[in-house]
Structures are given as C-alpha cells and as structure tokens.
Write a protein that holds these residues in place. Structure first.
Motif, short mmCIF file in Angstrom:
data_model
loop_
_atom_site.label_atom_id
_atom_site.label_comp_id
_atom_site.label_asym_id
_atom_site.label_seq_id
_atom_site.Cartn_x
_atom_site.Cartn_y
_atom_site.Cartn_z
N SER A 78 29.06 7.29 40.89
CA SER A 78 30.28 8.10 40.78
C SER A 78 31.18 7.87 42.00
O SER A 78 32.41 7.87 41.88
N ALA A 79 30.59 7.65 43.16
CA ALA A 79 31.39 7.34 44.36
C ALA A 79 32.09 6.00 44.19
O ALA A 79 33.26 5.83 44.57
N CYS A 80 31.40 5.02 43.59
CA CYS A 80 32.02 3.72 43.30
C CYS A 80 33.18 3.88 42.33
O CYS A 80 34.23 3.24 42.49
N VAL A 81 33.00 4.72 41.32
CA VAL A 81 34.05 4.91 40.31
C VAL A 81 35.28 5.54 40.95
O VAL A 81 36.42 5.14 40.66
N GLU A 82 35.09 6.47 41.86
CA GLU A 82 36.23 7.06 42.58
C GLU A 82 36.96 5.99 43.39
O GLU A 82 38.18 5.94 43.42
N ALA A 83 36.16 5.11 44.04
CA ALA A 83 36.76 4.03 44.84
C ALA A 83 37.56 3.08 43.95
O ALA A 83 38.63 2.58 44.33
N LEU A 84 37.08 2.86 42.74
CA LEU A 84 37.79 2.00 41.79
C LEU A 84 39.09 2.67 41.34
O LEU A 84 40.16 2.05 41.31
N ARG A 85 39.00 3.94 41.03
CA ARG A 85 40.18 4.67 40.53
C ARG A 85 41.27 4.75 41.59
O ARG A 85 42.45 4.69 41.27
N ASN A 86 40.87 4.89 42.87
CA ASN A 86 41.92 5.01 43.88
C ASN A 86 42.28 3.66 44.52
O ASN A 86 43.03 3.61 45.49
N GLY A 87 41.74 2.57 43.96
CA GLY A 87 42.18 1.24 44.37
C GLY A 87 41.48 0.68 45.60
O GLY A 87 41.82 -0.39 46.09
N ALA A 88 40.45 1.38 46.10
CA ALA A 88 39.74 0.89 47.29
C ALA A 88 38.85 -0.31 46.96
O ALA A 88 38.53 -1.11 47.85
#
Ligand code: GLU
Length: 277
Positions: free
Chosen positions: A181-191
C-alpha cells in the motif's frame, strides 16, 4: 528482614518469568496444540484488498482470510477464536520462528530459501509477478521496459523485489517499502513509475483506483502461495494440506475466491494441487 525481602523479590521475579514463558513469548508450540486449546493466532496482510485487508470497522476480509478461517475450522477453531496478526513480507519467517503466529496465510510464496526456516502447506493458489502503473502510462509494458532508470517500487523481503534485484537491478532504480500500500501511494503521487508484485495483489489495487491505475504485461514468474508454519510441524502441515484439499473439493475455494478477489475482475484459475513434500 533484609534477606527475606530479597528472597521474596527473587521469587516474584521467577514467577513472572514462568508466566511470561507460559504466555508464548518465543516459545515453540505446534499450531495443532494451540488449536486443541481452542485458539489460533494467524498471520495475514492488512493492506491488500481482496486478499488480506483490515477494514475500518476492525473486521478482516479477503481470500487469504477465507482460507485461514477454513483451515482453522478444520482444526476445530471457530472464526471468533482466531486472532489475526499483521505479517508484513519481511517479517513472516521471524513471526513463525518466534512462535508469534501459529500459521501465516499472506500471499506467501513457497521458496527453497524460505523452506530453510519454515515449512509450507499448499500451494492453495498460484499467481505470477506483474507490474502496476498509472492508467495513462504507455512506455512501461513489461519488465524489460523498466530499463533506463525507471523507478520501481516493491516490498522488502518479497520474492518480486529479489527477482528485480537479481535480473533487472542494473538499469532500474528499486525502491523498497514495508508494504505494497505504501508503494501504491508512491505510484499515485508520482514518486515511482511502477509497482511490482504478484498480479492478483496488483489487481486488487487497480480495482481500488479504477481509471487511475492499471496492471500491465504478462506475469513473468510463478508464485505458489503456501500456508507458512513452524519447521518440522509435520502433523499440522498434513492437517492443513487436508483442509486445502477439502476447501477445493467442496466448492468453498471457488466461492471464497469469487466473493473476494472476484470483484477485481481477476479471472479464477484452476485450483492447484497440494504438494505433500
Ligand atoms: N508472493 C510474494 C512473496 O511471498 C509477493 C507477495 C508478498 O510479498 O506478500 O514474497
């Protein structure tokens, strides 16, 4: 008086130590033994929709939860007597080895390296590693297209992270977090540009953010999901293998899959054959 007091304190400390060890802190105890006492502690994921999810109301849902509960039932333990414990990828072997969980059902691939520390019943499912990207991404289509310094997120201690390190690390910037889920957040915010893990996990996140995220590329590994348990606990392993076979044979496996993963659109595969190694 003084001596008496220190003896009393000493006895108190000893009593505490006995209580602490009886409470299972690091004690080796077979899962069958726990079940015969009417209670099981089961490791699952808390943040993988469709598989292992802790809902806002504190309840748990997902295919792994269904498998965990079916197995517990066959071991004689009702769902309300299961204590679920979050088991992040990198902590699973340790949780089993320390006796903090009786067994783990958490998208846990059976591998030879892990078998040196724990045993596995199953497999109860076979998935494959894939990639998750933003829906408007067009240049990432498979593992090779990560070359050229793309930022890829995966989870510490997972087989996908290891695979990337072994095969693609030269041209890829691998970022590892504790959870998907932390990876998915990073993907969503473009990191990061992409997230990699098993297709069935990624399908759950894609369904959570429709129109925003998509799974791309054909699966490029075989991930055989097992139920992890203490090494050498052959008695419980045989019982869990029986339970998995029964779950498949009586239709519960397909029903559980359709009610959990089904919503993501991930097609139901043929059930695997249990490996009684
Ligand atoms: N099945 C893979 C593994 O066991 C990836 C999923 C996960 O990390 O839970 O490492």
């Amino acid at each position: 008086m003084r001596i008496n007091r220190s003896i009393r304190v000493g006895i108190g400390v000893m009593a505490l130590a006995v209580v602490a060890s009886a409470c299972g802190g690091g004690e080796e105890k077979s899962a069958s033994q726990s079940a015969s006492e009417g209670k099981l502690t089961v490791g699952i994921k808390y943040d993988q929709p469709g598989l292992g999810l802790r809902n806002p109301d504190g309840s748990f849902s997902g295919f792994d939860v269904e498998v965990a509960e079916y197995i517990a039932g066959k071991l004689g333990v009702a769902p309300e007597n299961i204590v679920f414990k979050e088991s992040p990828s990198a902590q699973r072997e340790t949780l089993i080895q320390n006796g903090e969980v009786d067994y783990i059902v958490a998208t846990y691939s059976i591998t030879d390296a892990r078998k040196e520390k724990v045993d596995f019943a199953g497999p109860y499912f076979i998935a494959g590693q894939s990639l998750l990207v933003k829906s408007d991404n067009t240049d990432i289509t498979g593992p090779e297209s990560l070359n050229g310094g793309k930022k890829l997120c995966s989870v510490t201690g997972s087989t996908p992270a290891q695979k990337v390190k072994d095969q693609y690390a030269k041209d890829v910037q691998l970022q590892e977090f504790d959870t998907y889920s932390a990876c998915v957040e990073a993907l969503r915010n473009g990191a990061v540009d992409a997230v990699t893990t098993d297709d069935i996990i990624l399908a759950g996140y894609a369904a959570q953010y429709p129109g925003e995220l998509k799974v791309v590329g054909a699966p490029f590994t075989e991930e055989r999901y097992g139920v992890g348990l203490a090494k050498g606990d052959d008695e419980t392993r045989a019982k869990i293998n029986d339970a998995i076979e029964a779950m498949i044979a009586d239709g519960s496996w397909a029903r559980a899959f359709n009610e959990t993963v089904g919503a993501s659109g991930y097609p139901i595969p043929a059930p695997p054959t249990v490996d009684r190694y």
